[in-house]
Enzyme design. Structure first.
Site, mmCIF file in Angstrom:
data_model
loop_
_atom_site.group_PDB
_atom_site.id
_atom_site.type_symbol
_atom_site.label_atom_id
_atom_site.label_comp_id
_atom_site.label_asym_id
_atom_site.label_seq_id
_atom_site.Cartn_x
_atom_site.Cartn_y
_atom_site.Cartn_z
ATOM 1 N N GLY A 111 0.836 -1.221 -0.053
ATOM 2 C CA GLY A 111 -0.061 0.012 -0.013
ATOM 3 C C GLY A 111 0.944 1.226 -0.104
ATOM 4 O O GLY A 111 2.015 1.208 -0.219
ATOM 5 N N GLU A 127 -1.068 1.008 -6.952
ATOM 6 C CA GLU A 127 -0.226 0.007 -6.044
ATOM 7 C C GLU A 127 -0.445 -1.318 -6.363
ATOM 8 O O GLU A 127 0.424 -2.010 -6.542
ATOM 9 C CB GLU A 127 -0.953 0.169 -4.520
ATOM 10 C CG GLU A 127 -0.706 1.438 -3.898
ATOM 11 C CD GLU A 127 0.898 1.517 -3.426
ATOM 12 O OE1 GLU A 127 1.658 0.583 -3.567
ATOM 13 O OE2 GLU A 127 1.108 2.532 -3.266
ATOM 14 N N GLU A 159 2.583 -3.630 -7.560
ATOM 15 C CA GLU A 159 3.099 -4.738 -7.000
ATOM 16 C C GLU A 159 3.003 -6.153 -7.785
ATOM 17 O O GLU A 159 3.642 -7.102 -7.516
ATOM 18 C CB GLU A 159 2.190 -4.990 -5.637
ATOM 19 C CG GLU A 159 2.482 -3.927 -4.704
ATOM 20 C CD GLU A 159 3.906 -3.886 -3.985
ATOM 21 O OE1 GLU A 159 4.390 -4.818 -4.254
ATOM 22 O OE2 GLU A 159 4.299 -2.816 -3.409
ATOM 23 N N PRO A 197 -6.875 6.119 15.951
ATOM 24 C CA PRO A 197 -5.936 7.281 16.150
ATOM 25 C C PRO A 197 -4.449 6.705 16.103
ATOM 26 O O PRO A 197 -3.573 7.376 15.794
ATOM 27 C CB PRO A 197 -6.141 7.987 17.378
ATOM 28 C CG PRO A 197 -7.733 7.878 17.543
ATOM 29 C CD PRO A 197 -7.846 6.177 16.836
ATOM 30 N N GLU A 225 11.519 -7.040 0.298
ATOM 31 C CA GLU A 225 11.223 -8.347 -0.001
ATOM 32 C C GLU A 225 9.723 -8.416 -0.380
ATOM 33 O O GLU A 225 8.826 -7.499 0.295
ATOM 34 C CB GLU A 225 11.593 -9.379 0.933
ATOM 35 C CG GLU A 225 11.422 -10.844 0.427
ATOM 36 C CD GLU A 225 11.986 -11.873 1.552
ATOM 37 O OE1 GLU A 225 11.790 -12.957 1.206
ATOM 38 O OE2 GLU A 225 12.499 -11.137 2.358
#
Length: 249
Positions: free
Chosen positions: A62, A78, A82, A100, A131
């Site tokens: 992400g 993303e 990937e 939070p 990795e």
């Protein structure tokens, strides 16, 4: 019409004196639960973080949403970075995570996405990871492996449950397969994702009696014990009747 075109004169006067720094900063990220079936196991793509915080820990892929990106655009970017997939993968928004203290850097709200992809080549780590690897989800359950970074264990669990549930009433199981495929191939996807064995003849009957689930190609595959008909994904988005998930044994 753009957002600016809809602003009134009062809106513009207000914005001229508006101070965004009057509020604590909040960042937005996307995290991806990328699931696939490899070697008969349900697997998730994980990256080993190459920088603090949580350097060396495994995490979901992400990143931060760019200032001019929509959430979906950031998630697609993303996914492409990937997996190399630009099209052909099913991806949907999973949930939003905003505790939070979930990120030690600052207040970070993450919008998680679930992606279902066919088996892909071994991934290569991106610039912010040391990795990347597909890990069987069974190896990550029950405290058998170190916890993932941030709150990614919770996000992963939510993603797996969403995938298992959606296989009951959608045709998304076919997303895990390259076309064409056999009914046996499809049954093994269900068995792998659900983690339960299925009766082969009953499964075949249910699949072929569900309109629009799969479509025959008219071709057959030699199996060594005969010939198996080949199918492609059907056009239906929702299965009726649904394929209820058997209880785990």
């Amino acid at each position: 019409m753009t957002v600016d075109d809809r602003l009134t004169g009062e809106d513009r006067d207000f914005l001229a004196s508006y101070d965004p720094h009057a509020f604590p900063p909040v960042a937005v990220t996307v995290d991806l639960v990328i699931l696939t079936v490899r070697d008969g196991q349900l697997c998730v793509l994980l990256i080993r973080r190459g920088a603090p915080p949580h350097r060396g820990s495994w995490a979901l892929p992400g990143g931060f949403v760019g200032p001019r990106e929509t959430l979906d655009e950031a998630a697609r970017r993303e996914l492409a970075e990937e997996t190399g997939l630009v099209t052909g993968a099913h991806m949907e928004q999973l949930a939003t995570y905003g505790d939070p203290a979930r990120d030690p850097r600052m207040r970070v709200v993450s919008v998680a996405y679930l992606a279902l992809v066919p088996d892909l080549p071994t991934p290569v780590a991106g610039t912010d990871a040391s990795e990347a690897r597909y890990r069987p989800v069974a190896d990550l359950a029950g405290g058998a492996a170190p916890a993932l970074a941030f709150d990614h264990d919770r996000i992963l669990a939510d993603g797996i449950e969403r995938a298992r549930a959606k296989l009951e009433y959608t045709g998304l199981a076919t997303t895990f397969l390259d076309e064409p495929f056999t009914i046996s191939d499809l049954r093994r996807v269900y068995e792998t994702v659900w983690g339960v064995p299925l009766h082969a003849a009953n499964f075949r009957r249910k699949v072929l009696s569900t309109p629009g689930f799969v479509e025959p190609t008219g071709e057959k595959l030699a199996t060594g014990r005969g010939w198996a008909e080949l199918y492609r994904r059907g056009a239906t988005a929702h299965l009726h009747p649904a394929l209820p998930r058997p209880p785990a044994t």
